[in-house]
Design a protein around this motif. Structure first.
Motif, mmCIF file in Angstrom:
data_model
loop_
_atom_site.group_PDB
_atom_site.id
_atom_site.type_symbol
_atom_site.label_atom_id
_atom_site.label_comp_id
_atom_site.label_asym_id
_atom_site.label_seq_id
_atom_site.Cartn_x
_atom_site.Cartn_y
_atom_site.Cartn_z
ATOM 1 N N GLU A 496 24.784 10.305 29.762
ATOM 2 C CA GLU A 496 23.713 9.322 29.552
ATOM 3 C C GLU A 496 24.238 8.111 28.802
ATOM 4 O O GLU A 496 23.885 6.978 29.110
ATOM 5 C CB GLU A 496 22.567 9.959 28.766
ATOM 6 C CG GLU A 496 21.665 10.849 29.586
ATOM 7 C CD GLU A 496 20.568 11.471 28.746
ATOM 8 O OE1 GLU A 496 19.602 11.983 29.336
ATOM 9 O OE2 GLU A 496 20.678 11.437 27.496
ATOM 10 N N CYS A 499 26.521 6.010 31.113
ATOM 11 C CA CYS A 499 25.815 5.314 32.198
ATOM 12 C C CYS A 499 24.820 4.318 31.604
ATOM 13 O O CYS A 499 23.610 4.547 31.567
ATOM 14 C CB CYS A 499 25.101 6.318 33.099
ATOM 15 S SG CYS A 499 26.225 7.406 34.004
ATOM 16 N N GLN A 502 23.273 0.234 36.042
ATOM 17 C CA GLN A 502 23.407 0.640 37.440
ATOM 18 C C GLN A 502 24.857 0.803 37.898
ATOM 19 O O GLN A 502 25.164 1.777 38.587
ATOM 20 C CB GLN A 502 22.673 -0.377 38.318
ATOM 21 C CG GLN A 502 22.455 0.071 39.754
ATOM 22 C CD GLN A 502 21.461 -0.818 40.459
ATOM 23 O OE1 GLN A 502 20.377 -1.089 39.952
ATOM 24 N NE2 GLN A 502 21.835 -1.322 41.616
ATOM 25 N N GLU A 505 26.079 4.182 36.896
ATOM 26 C CA GLU A 505 25.421 5.245 37.647
ATOM 27 C C GLU A 505 26.043 5.386 39.039
ATOM 28 O O GLU A 505 26.240 6.504 39.537
ATOM 29 C CB GLU A 505 23.928 4.955 37.748
ATOM 30 C CG GLU A 505 23.203 4.976 36.402
ATOM 31 C CD GLU A 505 21.752 4.559 36.514
ATOM 32 O OE1 GLU A 505 21.281 4.354 37.654
ATOM 33 O OE2 GLU A 505 21.078 4.420 35.477
ATOM 34 N N CYS A 561 19.764 12.721 40.270
ATOM 35 C CA CYS A 561 18.589 11.846 40.342
ATOM 36 C C CYS A 561 17.411 12.437 39.564
ATOM 37 O O CYS A 561 16.711 11.724 38.830
ATOM 38 C CB CYS A 561 18.194 11.603 41.794
ATOM 39 S SG CYS A 561 19.429 10.687 42.759
ATOM 40 N N LEU A 565 19.955 10.720 35.496
ATOM 41 C CA LEU A 565 21.281 10.143 35.301
ATOM 42 C C LEU A 565 21.582 9.064 36.333
ATOM 43 O O LEU A 565 22.393 8.162 36.083
ATOM 44 C CB LEU A 565 22.345 11.237 35.377
ATOM 45 C CG LEU A 565 22.381 12.225 34.203
ATOM 46 C CD1 LEU A 565 23.312 13.387 34.512
ATOM 47 C CD2 LEU A 565 22.817 11.514 32.926
ATOM 48 N N VAL A 566 20.955 9.156 37.498
ATOM 49 C CA VAL A 566 21.156 8.184 38.574
ATOM 50 C C VAL A 566 19.784 7.709 39.041
ATOM 51 O O VAL A 566 18.947 8.531 39.455
ATOM 52 C CB VAL A 566 21.942 8.796 39.755
ATOM 53 C CG1 VAL A 566 22.043 7.796 40.897
ATOM 54 C CG2 VAL A 566 23.320 9.248 39.298
ATOM 55 N N SER A 567 19.546 6.419 38.951
ATOM 56 C CA SER A 567 18.276 5.847 39.386
ATOM 57 C C SER A 567 18.272 5.660 40.900
ATOM 58 O O SER A 567 19.327 5.690 41.551
ATOM 59 C CB SER A 567 18.043 4.503 38.703
ATOM 60 O OG SER A 567 19.027 3.566 39.109
ATOM 61 N N ALA A 570 20.379 2.703 41.855
ATOM 62 C CA ALA A 570 21.808 2.992 41.913
ATOM 63 C C ALA A 570 22.150 3.802 43.165
ATOM 64 O O ALA A 570 23.186 3.581 43.808
ATOM 65 C CB ALA A 570 22.237 3.757 40.661
#
Length: 624
Positions: A496, A499, A502, A505, A561, A565-567, A570
């Protein structure tokens, strides 16, 4: 890195030569041109076999010496400046043989800085928010007992009474003071907002510092600016980058300030000759009214309270419509020639940059030369000069590294990658417990600065270190899925903090894909090469040990997701740019991966269309 360090003043060009064993200062130059000549001279190596030339140090102006030395300086020397005169001359004085040694902070947990101008003020503020000064962090409430900040995920902080209306966006790295109101559709991005400020509907505040009682009108924009107490930005107005608005300044609705505008309500701009340290005019608040402790009202109410409290009548308010728009309040603060001369006298690259820029706007040139927020032109100029300074030594270093690593067949850049990967592997192996994540992050950050690397580089190095063994030893796709997700959960805290935005990520998703393709041994090199844009597909072979990891990749992607952790943004960027990576399609083009990507993006669209009900509930929560 002297070229890119955000907390290093733009007018500082410090180069220090140190004895590699004792840290004795052999050369101290705040001028890159003179320093480069001395480096080329080479006479230092006659007496000191190991010499380090450092451009990545910040002098904190802390000196420890004997009483006798103080008396000696007072009686025998007539230096104007302790640094540029005494230290610079005496470290080269071989007759008297005075020795000055440096104490260099090397621990990742150490942090040292100086606020010299608004640019460093903003950079250090961001570091405080990002917790690099732990335990001196906002939620410790150590500055004053009147605050009660709480820490939230993503380096967000809120004091009591904060109200964020529906569709209001508070990005990572943002701090909101007591009683702040963020209205519907407003965005506060990477900014520090003081108590009792109001951010109007649809307004955007980006990379800025707002003090107390500031009102930003509906659909207004504030970018890389400092707004002092009681400033009012009208509806639809825009404060351009580098702006400094003093107490009580008001920008008329729909008006756009010039870049690096410096505006004040004081007609007495002071005598700059009497204050050598001030490049910003009279921004003292001694004669200004205090912002009431209650919640600030919108519109002209804030400005009216300041005017009434200070005894200033409407008729005598300083106004310049060309600077603040019709009906605004404030006039331009003008720099004086003597200040500009002092600022540029010691820096050849700043002088050259100023001469080019001054043809367009002398005030803009002065603002950037004196270290304003958003000084991208001078930052680039300084980076170019530092790169030119180190050009010869870097070439020689690459040659040595290439020779040392010839057995492995790797270039100088790859040797650097190998050292980074080795460090991260050892760090990960010795940090199995979740409660050690703070220490891991401190050490990663220290290595990042020491090797001049990015957060993306750390991600590409860390992922194979923490997931590689699981990926290669799983006995089935199901086992790989369970163990990989469990390992990611264990390292969530560190990931976290790596990252930040974007691009990081996207790097995390790519790093997991690269691990599934090439295995633990090659994934780190391949990922770092991708980020450096030196990746050659023919140099890497798909691993036979990670078949199950490739099958588990879609589920790991979904887990990233879901964990936040990943939008979705991203994820979409990873999909859009994947073709340019030249990676094999074994993972990306699998039907299950395609299905997961489609499902995650569709879920986001569905949640956006149904979000009004939950947003109303969120608003009620903040109201409480």
């Amino acid at each position: 890195d002297g070229a890119r360090n955000r907390i290093r003043p733009l007018d500082e060009e410090l180069v220090v030569a140190l004895n590699g064993r004792t840290n004795q200062i052999l050369k101290y130059e705040n001028n890159l041109t003179r320093a480069k000549v001395q480096v080329a001279d080479g006479t230092l190596f006659d007496e000191h076999p190991t010499v380090e030339f450092r451009t990545d140090l910040i002098d904190c102006s802390i000196d420890i010496c004997s009483q006798e030395m103080v008396n000696l300086i007072a009686e025998n020397y007539d230096y104007m400046d302790l640094r540029s005169d005494f230290v610079r001359n005496e470290v080269q004085n071989r007759e008297l043989d005075y020795r000055i040694h440096a104490h260099v902070l090397t621990s990742p947990s150490d942090y040292a800085c100086r606020v010299r101008d608004l640019r460093t003020y903003a950079a250090i503020s961001r570091d405080v928010v990002r917790r690099w000064l732990y335990p001196l962090v906002p939620d410790a409430n150590w500055v004053t007992e009147a605050t009660s900040y709480s820490f939230e995920r993503g380096f967000r902080y809120r004091d009591e009474g904060v109200r964020v209306e529906r569709n209001g966006v508070i990005s990572e790295g943002t701090m909101l003071g007591a009683g702040v109101v963020v209205e519907s559709g407003a965005q506060v991005i990477n900014s520090v907002v003081g108590p009792h400020c109001v951010i109007g509907k649809g307004a955007v505040v980006r990379n800025s510092n707002l003090w107390a009682g500031v009102v930003v009108g509906a659909n207004a924009k504030v970018t890389e600016a400092l707004l002092c107490d009681g400033v009012v930005i009208g509806n639809g107005a825009e404060v351009s980058r580098g702006g400094v608005l003093s107490f009580g300044v008001e920008i008329a609705p729909g008006f756009t300030t010039t870049p690096f505008a410096r505006l004040t309500t004081s007609r007495d701009q002071g005598d700059a000759e009497e204050d050598d340290d001030s490049d910003f005019g009279d921004f003292s608040d001694d004669d200004q009214a205090e912002v009431p402790s209650g919640s600030a009202n919108k519109g002209d109410a804030v400005g009216n309270r300041l005017r009434i409290a200070s005894g200033t009548s409407e008729a005598t308010l300083p106004r310049d419509d060309s600077q603040v728009g019709p009906g605004g309040v404030g006039i331009r603060w003008l720099p004086v020639a003597s200040q500009l001369g002092r600022m540029l006298a010691t820096s050849a690259w700043a002088k050259d940059t100023f001469e080019v820029m001054s043809e367009e706007d002398p005030e803009l040139s002065f603002a950037q030369a004196s270290g304003a927020m958003g000084s991208t032109e001078l930052e680039k100029a300084r980076a170019d000069v530092y790169h030119a300074f180190g050009e010869l030594s870097l070439e020689e270093e690459d040659e040595v590294e290439a020779e040392d690593d010839a057995g492995a067949g790797r270039s100088g850049r790859q040797a650097d990658d190998a050292r980074l990967l080795q460090f991260v592997v050892e760090l990960a192996q010795g940090s199995g417990a979740e409660n050690e994540q703070d220490r891991v992050m401190l050490e990663l950050n220290g290595q990042k600065f020491a090797m001049n690397r990015s957060f993306e580089d750390l991600i590409y190095a860390l992922v194979p270190s923490i997931l590689g063994e699981v990926a290669e030893t799983a006995v089935s796709a199901e086992a790989a899925k369970i163990k990989l997700c469990a390992q990611l959960d264990k390292w969530t805290s560190t990931l976290e903090r790596l990252c930040l935005d974007q691009p990081q990520e996207v790097a995390l998703v790519t790093a997991v894909e690269v691990l599934a393709l090439y295995g633990q041994k090659e994934a780190g090199f391949a990922g770092l090469a991708l980020h450096a844009r030196t990746f050659e597909p023919s140099q890497h072979e798909i691993s036979q040990l990670t078949d199950y990891a490739r099958a588990a990749f879609p589920f790991v992607l979904s887990h990233l997701c879901i964990k936040g952790l990943v939008s979705t943004e991203a994820l979409q960027q990873w999909v859009d740019t994947h073709a340019s990576l030249q990676l094999p399609s074994a993972v990306f083009a699998s039907p299950v991966t395609t299905l997961v990507i489609q499902q995650m993006l569709e879920d986001e669209e569905d949640s956006g269309s149904e979000g009004s009900g939950s947003e109303e509930g969120s608003e009620e929560e903040y109201d409480e």
